[in-house]
Design a protein around this motif. Structure first.
Motif, PDB file in Angstrom:
ATOM      1  N   LEU A   1      14.336  66.151  56.169  1.00  0.00           N
ATOM      2  CA  LEU A   1      13.713  64.836  56.162  1.00  0.00           C
ATOM      3  C   LEU A   1      14.547  63.780  55.424  1.00  0.00           C
ATOM      4  O   LEU A   1      14.705  62.657  55.894  1.00  0.00           O
ATOM      5  CB  LEU A   1      12.313  64.939  55.554  1.00  0.00           C
ATOM      6  N   ASP A   2      15.123  64.151  54.268  1.00  0.00           N
ATOM      7  CA  ASP A   2      15.897  63.183  53.485  1.00  0.00           C
ATOM      8  C   ASP A   2      17.092  62.678  54.277  1.00  0.00           C
ATOM      9  O   ASP A   2      17.360  61.482  54.355  1.00  0.00           O
ATOM     10  CB  ASP A   2      16.401  63.839  52.191  1.00  0.00           C
ATOM     11  N   GLN A   3      17.806  63.647  54.873  1.00  0.00           N
ATOM     12  CA  GLN A   3      18.989  63.297  55.664  1.00  0.00           C
ATOM     13  C   GLN A   3      18.594  62.444  56.861  1.00  0.00           C
ATOM     14  O   GLN A   3      19.205  61.415  57.151  1.00  0.00           O
ATOM     15  CB  GLN A   3      19.683  64.580  56.134  1.00  0.00           C
ATOM     16  N   ALA A   4      17.532  62.870  57.542  1.00  0.00           N
ATOM     17  CA  ALA A   4      17.088  62.147  58.737  1.00  0.00           C
ATOM     18  C   ALA A   4      16.678  60.724  58.378  1.00  0.00           C
ATOM     19  O   ALA A   4      17.007  59.775  59.093  1.00  0.00           O
ATOM     20  CB  ALA A   4      15.928  62.880  59.392  1.00  0.00           C
ATOM     21  N   ASN A   5      16.000  60.555  57.248  1.00  0.00           N
ATOM     22  CA  ASN A   5      15.551  59.222  56.865  1.00  0.00           C
ATOM     23  C   ASN A   5      16.713  58.299  56.540  1.00  0.00           C
ATOM     24  O   ASN A   5      16.653  57.094  56.796  1.00  0.00           O
ATOM     25  CB  ASN A   5      14.578  59.296  55.692  1.00  0.00           C
ATOM     26  N   LEU A   6      17.769  58.857  55.947  1.00  0.00           N
ATOM     27  CA  LEU A   6      18.965  58.049  55.690  1.00  0.00           C
ATOM     28  C   LEU A   6      19.502  57.492  57.006  1.00  0.00           C
ATOM     29  O   LEU A   6      19.811  56.310  57.125  1.00  0.00           O
ATOM     30  CB  LEU A   6      20.044  58.896  55.010  1.00  0.00           C
ATOM     31  N   VAL A   7      19.604  58.373  57.996  1.00  0.00           N
ATOM     32  CA  VAL A   7      20.116  57.945  59.299  1.00  0.00           C
ATOM     33  C   VAL A   7      19.147  56.959  59.944  1.00  0.00           C
ATOM     34  O   VAL A   7      19.559  55.967  60.539  1.00  0.00           O
ATOM     35  CB  VAL A   7      20.350  59.163  60.213  1.00  0.00           C
ATOM     36  N   ARG A   8      17.854  57.221  59.788  1.00  0.00           N
ATOM     37  CA  ARG A   8      16.864  56.306  60.382  1.00  0.00           C
ATOM     38  C   ARG A   8      16.977  54.906  59.782  1.00  0.00           C
ATOM     39  O   ARG A   8      16.776  53.918  60.467  1.00  0.00           O
ATOM     40  CB  ARG A   8      15.444  56.843  60.169  1.00  0.00           C
ATOM     41  N   GLY A   9      17.289  54.861  58.491  1.00  0.00           N
ATOM     42  CA  GLY A   9      17.472  53.552  57.854  1.00  0.00           C
ATOM     43  C   GLY A   9      18.578  52.769  58.545  1.00  0.00           C
ATOM     44  O   GLY A   9      18.444  51.577  58.825  1.00  0.00           O
TER      45      GLY A   9
END
Lengths: 173, 785
Positions: free
Chosen positions: A81-89
């Motif tokens: 989730l943390d990694q994915a959220n960085l990319v989503r940002g």
């Protein structure tokens, strides 16, 4: 088209698919993404959607600042989730599209339509051309609205909006 | 003080409280998007030392008005969206970031989808400064450009602020202009003045207009009289015992027939006169518009698409024709009818009249509020039918691909789906109209029933005569019928006046390259061309040419080289004065071109453009375009020199061959050669070849080259080319890059420089070598020693 020739295709295309195990994204001091890929390191990287309208978080192209493709993420959901959220940002910035939750007012005057809406990013007023070109249907009930300045707004499903909003939008379809 | 965007007082006050020296602020700009992508306000300021980013929280609804373009400048044009009204604080400063300019590298904008980011380089790495919605994209583009200038210590001038930072809006009402290039607001347009001007075309035709008006009013009168005759007079005077014309049935019927017949005659007469008058007026207008367009400078045409101009001349004129022919007379007839009927009715029975008028507002309301549903359905059907047609067109023109991939079934399904959608709207349309029209006629019938009821009661009581009742019933239809049309009249009126205004705009437009009252005459140009520190741009702040200085001797041939967009064509456009320079001077034979007589310049400067344009007509007429009095021999000789004679002779109709629309198809090279022949016959002192041979193959070019060599002898020539071999005879070569002269000299000098020219030469050589051709530098440059 035989399956064999398609197997060969991947070989020729030489696309590098990025797996969650080898990738490590983090945020630079400047507010951009950095990627550590095994021994390699890229600073900054930019992420593009291959199918911005239909697939969203799948098939994301990760590129360096010279616009060379580092690799493709098959599905962001595979990442933690943390990694994915960085990319989503990063994606949120590149494909800035507020989602319309409610249409307060819509008025047509002299070839322009003046909208007053509530979006997931806050209230907004915008202006579109009066013709029907400003509304781009994406799939059955999903709409993309593009205003005179090139801002993009999305209606995820206009039938699920409140009656008044839905009716206002329907007059344009 | 602050530039680009005015800083509102309450923002300024809060910044001052945080020790920002406001008097040092050079530019500032507001953004409407936070770092996290929520709508909200933040301010960016640049002083000579630092860049400030002031983010905060907005309250009240004004914060999201940014995207609602019409509110941008309601009232004063300078008023911004967040002006402090009634002393209420709309925005509170939360966070103030200060970045010293010395720490910043290049400041850039990156326009993403739907928004953009302002990025600055810090130690070679990008740093996000702020985000902005696309509404602000132009402003931040300028902001970045100006901020970089400040960073480099340059002083900003008035010119730096010349561009619009938003889409232009009407300063009076704040409405966006439908066409940003044409700053006319349809709302604030003085339609009366335009209308009066339209009418000013009529006095020439006093007699016709007088007759038209006479026939119109006469017809109107007859229309109103007819129901009175068949109602009041027929029932009360003819059928009623003791009436004035009791029993004279035949005579009254004849009178009724006569009234109808006269009405038709009036209609025919009116129609005949308008049929002659209106096309005459439109003819006058079109001729004037076309003449006006020829007078205008090229700049006028560059700023408008050719298509738009064609629309103006034909569509707008047609719109006006419609206005005079159908709309305006119909309106007058309808209006007179309405007024006349109401007056007659009032005089007969005023309170029944008022009763009849009761449904009118409901009908108007119904038509304006409910009918749009029907119109929407119609336009939906139109669009779906168009999409169906597009599919048919697509599939049929791509039938080879469809068949090659065996996709007939897929296409059939796609067609079935869209066809179904059309069917759906058709059905929907049927449902809507089956509900709408009966309802409307019910409302109208209510009025009728009311008349029947009240009138019937009164008639039976003897308060009202039967004739009055019948007349009223006769008028009912005439009263309600025009109402639907009347509801459209506002739109229609706006669109007609807009058309008229557009036409007048062309008539009134001034040329950008005006001739001086007493121009210097240049009967015989020697051919010296001087450019002294010339700068030019088609749009403010986007210079295409910068500080060009050049001296071309009479009879010299100059070759101009450079990549596309470098400004080569612009340079020759300036020399032939299709545009005027922004800065600097262009002199021909020592005379500033702005002081010279335009006719003298045009006569002695000839151009062979890249895109040859041949008009509809014979080859001979096309060649003699610039010299209509040329003899047949001169035409043949010019074509011989241009290398066109041989191919023309082989054509079945020779020099009489018709070209242009529906005419003989000529190849690119053949057209080029005709264009050159035209220039030869024009016999200019200064010759401009703007990539004259770019669209032809090398073989043809060689043939044209020979013609050109003969043509350029003894004339000052400026030749633009991509292919270096085209310039083999040039005395000097000029290399332009990004609007500046980067190299100038002979072939040998430029080779020795090993700069741009040398690189271009190498690249063309490599391109040839890939194909297995070995060429020497001299061969490539085409210089046969």
């Amino acid at each position: 088209m035989s399956t064999n020739s398609l197997d060969g295709l991947a070989e020729y295309a030489q696309i590098r698919y990025l797996s969650p195990a080898e990738c490590r994204f983090d945020l630079t001091a400047g507010g951009f993404l950095r990627l550590e890929l095994g021994a390699e390191s890229y600073d900054p990287v930019y992420v593009f959607r291959s199918f911005p309208l239909s697939l969203g978080d799948r098939y994301l192209s990760v590129r360096d600042d010279k616009n060379n493709e580092i690799g493709i993420i098959r599905d962001l959901a595979e990442f933690n989730l943390d990694q994915a959220n960085l990319v989503r940002g990063e994606l949120e910035r590149r494909y800035f599209t507020p989602i319309i939750k409610k249409v307060h007012k819509m008025k047509e005057e002299f070839g322009y339509i003046y909208w007053e809406v509530e979006t997931d990013r806050g209230a907004r007023r915008f202006t579109t051309k009066g013709s029907h070109d400003c509304i781009l249907p994406v799939g059955e009930n999903r709409l993309m609205i593009i205003d005179v300045d090139g801002n993009r707004f999305e209606v995820t499903n206009y039938r699920e909006l409140d009656t008044k909003s839905a009716r206002l939008i329907e007059t344009l379809m | 003080m602050n530039r680009l965007e005015p800083l509102p007082d309450h923002v300024a006050a809060q910044l001052a409280a945080r020790n920002v020296a406001l008097s040092d602020v050079i530019i500032c700009a507001q953004t409407d998007l936070s770092h996290a992508g929520a709508f909200g306000e933040a301010w960016l300021l640049v002083t000579a030392e630092a860049l400030y980013v002031a983010s905060g929280d907005s309250r009240g609804e004004e914060r999201h008005e940014a995207g609602w373009r019409r509110l941008f400048s309601r009232g004063a044009a300078t008023k911004t969206t967040n002006t402090n009204t009634n002393g209420v604080m709309r925005w509170e400063l939360r966070d103030l970031r200060c970045i010293p300019l010395s720490a910043l590298g290049e400041i850039k904008v990156d326009n993403l989808n739907g928004n953009g980011v302002l990025v600055a380089e810090v130690d070679g790495k990008p740093q996000l400064i702020c985000r902005y919605s696309n509404t602000m994209a132009r402003k931040f583009g300028q902001f970045a450009r100006l901020a970089n200038k400040i960073r480099k210590g340059e002083v900003l001038t008035e010119r730096d602020f010349a561009d619009d930072i938003y889409l232009p809006v009407c300063p009076t009402c704040g409405l966006l202009y439908p066409d940003p290039k044409r700053r006319v607001c349809p709302k604030c347009l003085d339609k009366r003045a335009v209308f009066m001007r339209v009418l000013s075309y009529l006095p020439k035709y006093k007699k016709e207009v007088g007759l038209i008006l006479f026939f119109m009013f006469a017809r109107s009168g007859l229309d109103i009289f007819a129901p009175y005759l068949s109602g009041r007079i027929f029932w009360d005077d003819v059928l009623t015992e003791g009436g004035r014309y009791y029993g004279r049935i035949w005579e009254i019927i004849l009178a009724m027939a006569a009234v109808r017949f006269l009405g038709v005659i009036m209609g025919v007469m009116h129609g005949r006169i308008t049929a002659v008058l209106v096309p005459k007026v439109v003819f006058d207008l079109k001729t004037q518009v076309f003449a006006a367009m020829q007078r205008l400078s090229l700049g006028f045409f560059a700023s408008k698409e050719t298509g738009t101009l064609m629309t103006r001349v034909s569509h707008d004129a047609n719109n006006l024709q419609f206005f005079f022919h159908d709309g305006f007379p119909y309106f007058i007839v309808m209006a007179t009818n309405l007024v006349g009927i109401v007056v007659v009715m009032l005089s007969m029975n005023w309170w029944l009249t008022l009763l009849v008028l009761v449904p009118t507002p409901f009908i108007v309301l119904f038509v304006t509020k409910v009918f749009p549903i029907l119109w929407n359905a119609y336009s939906r059907r139109y669009r779906r039918a168009a999409s169906l047609n597009a599919l048919i067109n697509d599939t049929l023109s791509g039938i080879r691909v469809v068949k090659a991939f065996g996709k007939e079934d897929t296409e059939r399904e796609r067609f079935a789906y869209r066809n179904f959608r059309v069917f759906q709207t058709n059905m929907e349309l049927g449902f809507i109209s089956s509900k709408l029209f009966p309802t409307l006629s019910l409302v109208m019938n209510c009025g009728g029933l009311m008349v029947w009821l009240i009138g019937g009661l009164q008639a039976s009581n003897g308060v009202m005569t039967l004739g009055t009742l019948m007349t009223f019933i006769g008028y009912l239809g005439m009263l309600y019928q025009p109402l639907e049309w009347m509801t459209h009249i506002v739109d229609w009126w706006s669109s007609c006046m807009n058309s008229a205004q557009r036409i007048f705009e062309i008539l009134d437009a001034k040329s950008d390259v005006p001739e001086k009252p007493n121009p210097v005459r240049l009967p015989e140009i020697a051919g010296r061309i001087e450019l002294i520190d010339v700068s030019f741009g088609y749009e403010p702040n986007k210079p295409v040419l910068e500080h060009i200085t050049l001296d071309i001797k009479p009879g010299e041939m100059i070759g101009v080289l450079g990549y596309s967009g470098a400004g080569k064509s612009t340079l020759v456009n300036l020399i032939s004065r299709l545009y005027d320079v922004d800065e600097g001077v262009i002199k021909i034979d020592g005379v500033d071109v702005r002081d010279a007589a335009i006719a003298d310049l045009r006569r002695q400067i000839g151009m062979v453009p890249q895109d040859t344009y041949l008009f509809a007509g014979s080859i001979a007429e096309n060649v003699a375009y610039a010299k209509p009095d040329a003899t047949r021999e001169e035409i043949i000789e010019a074509c011989k020199v241009a290398g066109a004679h041989d191919f023309i002779i082989k054509l079945p109709n020779g020099y009489d061959t018709m070209i242009g629309h529906h005419g003989q198809n000529l190849s690119g090279g053949e057209r080029q050669r005709l264009s050159i022949a035209r220039a030869i016959l024009h016999n200019p002192r200064i010759l401009i070849l703007d990539e004259a041979t770019a669209s032809v193959d090398t073989e043809t070019e060689r043939a044209i080259q020979e013609g050109l060599e003969r043509l350029v002898k003894g004339r000052t020539t400026i030749a633009i080319a991509h292919r270096l071999s085209t310039l083999r005879n040039a005395d000097r070569l000029l290399v332009i890059d990004k609007g500046k002269v980067v190299e100038m000299g002979t072939h040998e000098e430029l080779i020795a420089l090993q700069g741009h020219y040398y690189n271009m030469l190498q690249k063309q050589k490599q391109a040839l070598r890939i194909r297995g051709v070995e060429v020497s530098e001299h061969e490539l440059a085409g210089r046969v020693s």
